[in-house]
Design an enzyme around this catalytic site. Sequence first.
Site, PDB file in Angstrom:
ATOM      1  N   LEU A 502       0.828  -1.210   0.000  1.00 33.50           N
ATOM      2  CA  LEU A 502       0.000   0.000   0.000  1.00 33.50           C
ATOM      3  C   LEU A 502       0.857   1.252   0.000  1.00 33.50           C
ATOM      4  O   LEU A 502       0.441   2.310  -0.430  1.00 33.50           O
ATOM      5  CB  LEU A 502      -0.898   0.010   1.237  1.00 33.50           C
ATOM      6  CG  LEU A 502      -1.995  -1.064   1.283  1.00 33.50           C
ATOM      7  CD1 LEU A 502      -2.648  -1.082   2.649  1.00 33.50           C
ATOM      8  CD2 LEU A 502      -3.035  -0.806   0.205  1.00 33.50           C
ATOM      9  N   PHE A 507       9.117   4.076   8.612  1.00 41.55           N
ATOM     10  CA  PHE A 507       9.458   2.995   9.533  1.00 41.55           C
ATOM     11  C   PHE A 507       9.219   1.627   8.925  1.00 41.55           C
ATOM     12  O   PHE A 507       9.316   0.632   9.605  1.00 41.55           O
ATOM     13  CB  PHE A 507       8.656   3.166  10.823  1.00 41.55           C
ATOM     14  CG  PHE A 507       8.849   4.524  11.421  1.00 41.55           C
ATOM     15  CD1 PHE A 507      10.022   4.835  12.073  1.00 41.55           C
ATOM     16  CD2 PHE A 507       7.884   5.503  11.278  1.00 41.55           C
ATOM     17  CE1 PHE A 507      10.227   6.087  12.596  1.00 41.55           C
ATOM     18  CE2 PHE A 507       8.093   6.762  11.800  1.00 41.55           C
ATOM     19  CZ  PHE A 507       9.263   7.059  12.461  1.00 41.55           C
ATOM     20  N   GLY A 508       8.882   1.592   7.650  1.00 38.39           N
ATOM     21  CA  GLY A 508       8.729   0.305   6.999  1.00 38.39           C
ATOM     22  C   GLY A 508       7.526   0.267   6.076  1.00 38.39           C
ATOM     23  O   GLY A 508       6.646   1.125   6.143  1.00 38.39           O
ATOM     24  N   ASP A 619       5.174  12.891  14.089  1.00 33.66           N
ATOM     25  CA  ASP A 619       5.368  12.855  12.642  1.00 33.66           C
ATOM     26  C   ASP A 619       4.058  13.187  11.927  1.00 33.66           C
ATOM     27  O   ASP A 619       3.619  12.444  11.053  1.00 33.66           O
ATOM     28  CB  ASP A 619       5.910  11.477  12.236  1.00 33.66           C
ATOM     29  CG  ASP A 619       6.523  11.480  10.835  1.00 33.66           C
ATOM     30  OD1 ASP A 619       6.782  12.582  10.303  1.00 33.66           O
ATOM     31  OD2 ASP A 619       6.725  10.391  10.274  1.00 33.66           O
TER      32      ASP A 619
END
Length: 785
Positions: A502, A507-508, A619
């Site tokens: 997606l 962070f990944g 964030d």
Amino acid sequence: MDTEIRPCSSLSICLLFFLFSSLNIQNCVATDNISSGQSLSGNQTIVSKEGNFVLGFFTPGNSRNYYVGIWYKKISVRTVIWVANRATPITNTSSAEFKISEDGKLVLLNSSKILFWSSNSTPSTSDSTVAVLLDTGNLVIRNGSNTTIWQSFDHPTDTQMPGGWIGVNKITGEFQSITSWENPENPAPGLFSQSMDPGGSNQYVLLWNGSEIYWRSGLWNGQYFTTVPFSRGSIPFNVTFVDNKQQKYIMYTILDSSFITRSVIGSSGLLTQLYWVDSTQEWQSIFSQPSAQFYVYSLCGNFGICDLKSSDNICRCSYGFEPASMKEWELKVWSSGCVRKTSLRCSNKSSAGGEEDGFLEMTNMRLPASPRNLLGGSAEDCEKACLNNCSCNAYAYVSGCSIWTGDIRNLQQLYDGDSEAGTLYLRLAASDFPGSSRSHKLVIYRTLSVIGGVLGILCVLGLIWTFQRRKRIRMARQVEGSLIQFTYGDLQHVTKNFSEKLGSGGFGPVFKGTLSDSTEVAVKKLEGLRQGEKQFRTEVSTLGVIQHVNVVRLRGFCSKGSKRLLVYEYMSGGSLDSHLFQNNSTVLDWKMRYQIILGIARGLAYLHEKCRECIIHCDVKPDNVLVDRDFCAKVADFGMAKLMGRDFSRVLTTMRGTIGYLAPEWISGLPITSKVDVYSFGMMLFELISGERNTTHSADGSKIFYPSLAATKVIEGDILSLLDHRLNGAADIEELTRVCRVACWCIQDSEAHRPTMGQVVQILEGVMEVSVPPLPRALQLLMED
Ligand SMILES: *[C@@H]1O[C@H](CO)[C@@H](O)[C@H](O)[C@H]1NC(C)=O
Ligand SMILES: *[C@@H]1O[C@H](CO)[C@@H](O)[C@H](O)[C@H]1NC(C)=O
Ligand SMILES: *[C@@H]1O[C@H](CO)[C@@H](O)[C@H](O)[C@H]1NC(C)=O
Ligand SMILES: *[C@@H]1O[C@H](CO)[C@@H](O)[C@H](O)[C@H]1NC(C)=O
Ligand SMILES: *[C@@H]1O[C@H](CO)[C@@H](O)[C@H](O)[C@H]1NC(C)=O
Ligand SMILES: *[C@@H]1O[C@H](CO)[C@@H](O)[C@H](O)[C@H]1NC(C)=O
Ligand SMILES: *[C@@H]1O[C@H](CO)[C@@H](O)[C@H](O)[C@H]1NC(C)=O
Ligand SMILES: *[C@@H]1O[C@H](CO)[C@@H](O)[C@H](O)[C@H]1NC(C)=O
Ligand SMILES: *[C@@H]1O[C@H](CO)[C@@H](O)[C@H](O)[C@H]1NC(C)=O
Ligand SMILES: *[C@@H]1O[C@H](CO)[C@@H](O)[C@H](O)[C@H]1NC(C)=O
């Protein structure tokens, strides 16, 4: 004689008392000096003129030893900046004396008049010599002609104060360094120090045991040391480097005298610049060198293993070893390392008939530096070579034989997939092997037959596991709180082996998945997480209780070995940035934008104020706001700061897309509060108003930072010109005004001037009025450039 000695409790209640010794006390006026004939003992102190510093006897922590030291007077946490007798404590202060000796030196004597410490300064006539404590924290000795003949700034312990220096005397070759305390309860010189480069270059270095350099400042470039950020940014420092015929030194001064700061080399090897925060009554770090603790040479000492994924202690002892000093390990000072529980047979004469030493296989280790490489031979030969030399403590066989003699340092536990991971064979006494004392068997464990056996067992286990797995997915899953705990296999199945990506955040990557009850989910694979399993579970379960219509719901997680995944509800509308900035998407009308803004504000206010634990998102940006089918906005990716721990700010400040949203606190090193989210929210509002990224606006080819322009227009009242031109002015002017003003208040430089998210919600709901904001200074500066 108007004499000194002001015993002061921490409450600054000044008590009068009389000395039984040669002194006569007339009043309680603080003195800042010790002159001949006077001495300090017991709880007597001298205080610098303005009352910044105190000199007297102290005992660190739970220690029973007494030292003469200087500490801050106005700070509630006793912070010692200098110690006289750091390696020679005394045990009874009641008739000890700290005084000017007959030859004009400053000395410390115990009650039997034994010398414990001396300034070793140039002799002078004692009756005209005086030691004065200055308001900089410097203790100076002046002779009869008022010349300074000695000062504590020339003999620092572990702290460099503003105005103090670290350097080298070019004539005598003598280095003036700071050296860590052995541990927080013992000021004796420890293993770590900060010094000018012993190699002679124009930089300073951090050293282990006076020999091993583990960090360098980079060369002085005329303005700063190349790898050290200070002297720039908003920190009020002025760093100077002086290099003349006599000496070479570094010094820093503070430009704002109300800023209390010190630089200290800690017992575990970090050099940290700290400053005092009055509101929280604690020291805060501005920056530390090296950037991560595990770069410190021999952080975990001899035979200690550094494990960054361990949740409680970064260091542990190798199997068969125990801390050399349990007390220091409890104080989180590990550099004293580990010692064998049982000495090796070869070094224990009385165990001549005992069992042979063996080797313990340690997988996934970073191999220690500088081995002795032996030519030729097999793995067996390598093992024998090590066994036959009593000073050999370990070997490794990777396309050749390497052995290590003597103490082994800088062992690091690595994990599967790390390219540097290797297998180390550590020598242990037979009785120290896990389980039993059958050392011979362990030595032979590496033979093929055993490996074959292990593989066989693994095969069987694998088969069982495959059958079990199918069952497990269908069966009730383990539930932790309201969260589902998935196995990695479950999630592979759910996401069709991570086939539909997606997106990928900082962070990944995130993958789409479908649970067996056909609920759609988004599965995020966390990367670069160094946290232990237990801590991860704790953090995740606190995130699991968060439920709010404007916050993306966490449904489950997976924590297996080094893998960490989070499972969220799936949001079919995608992220806000795709709706705002992509040309092919339909333009969001103002009404929808206002609903989205209000939704985000409510979600953040909930995270900040309404949850059990305040969660700072850290964030906030359009990429981290998701919308559902009905364009209801939900805040995503919250709690990353908790999950990432100390890696978070590094990841954040290196993520390119995030920079434009970061509050100045991230860069200046000031404490991070929920107001950083308010700042990012404000930056995001400008993008919602204009429908464009803040940094991509350009007029006549030149780049303009949109918020600067917007802030000016808001003040001028020319609000409609800020609106996304695709809307052709179709907006509720009152709402638009409110949003513009709020945005501008949110990005004020000082966090105190920014509203809370709760207030933002009230303003947007029309419950609270909002005035015309001032122009943020940072933006003003940007425009003047
Ligand atoms: C200082 O020491 C004296 C004698 O040991 C004691 O009576 C006095 O209470 C102490 N004062 C403070 C402020 O601790
Ligand atoms: C030492 O302290 C006394 C008392 O405060 C003061 O009168 C005197 O001037 C000081 N001496 C020096 C050399 O500072
Ligand atoms: C310290 O010395 C004083 C006098 O020399 C003595 O009275 C006192 O008991 C001693 N204290 C300790 C803790 O030894
Ligand atoms: C003073 O120090 C000496 C040397 O360490 C020691 O032998 C003596 O007992 C000390 N005196 C007192 C009263 O503690
Ligand atoms: C003080 O020290 C200076 C420098 O060492 C020396 O020139 C001067 O004679 C000394 N004065 C006295 C009174 O000792
Ligand atoms: C001695 O020197 C210090 C600083 O250099 C100065 O502040 C002080 O007034 C001088 N004292 C005398 C008695 O000259
Ligand atoms: C530090 O170096 C000295 C020699 O310079 C050595 O004797 C000592 O053992 C070293 N310390 C450690 C902890 O290795
Ligand atoms: C920094 O210190 C140097 C040397 O002490 C001085 O020349 C310079 O003016 C100082 N800069 C500021 C900004 O105070
Ligand atoms: C040496 O070996 C003997 C016999 O095995 C044992 O009792 C003793 O504790 C060992 N000594 C050390 C220092 O480990
Ligand atoms: C054992 O290794 C040390 C260090 O490399 C070496 O100096 C010594 O000669 C070796 N001893 C034997 C018996 O080989």
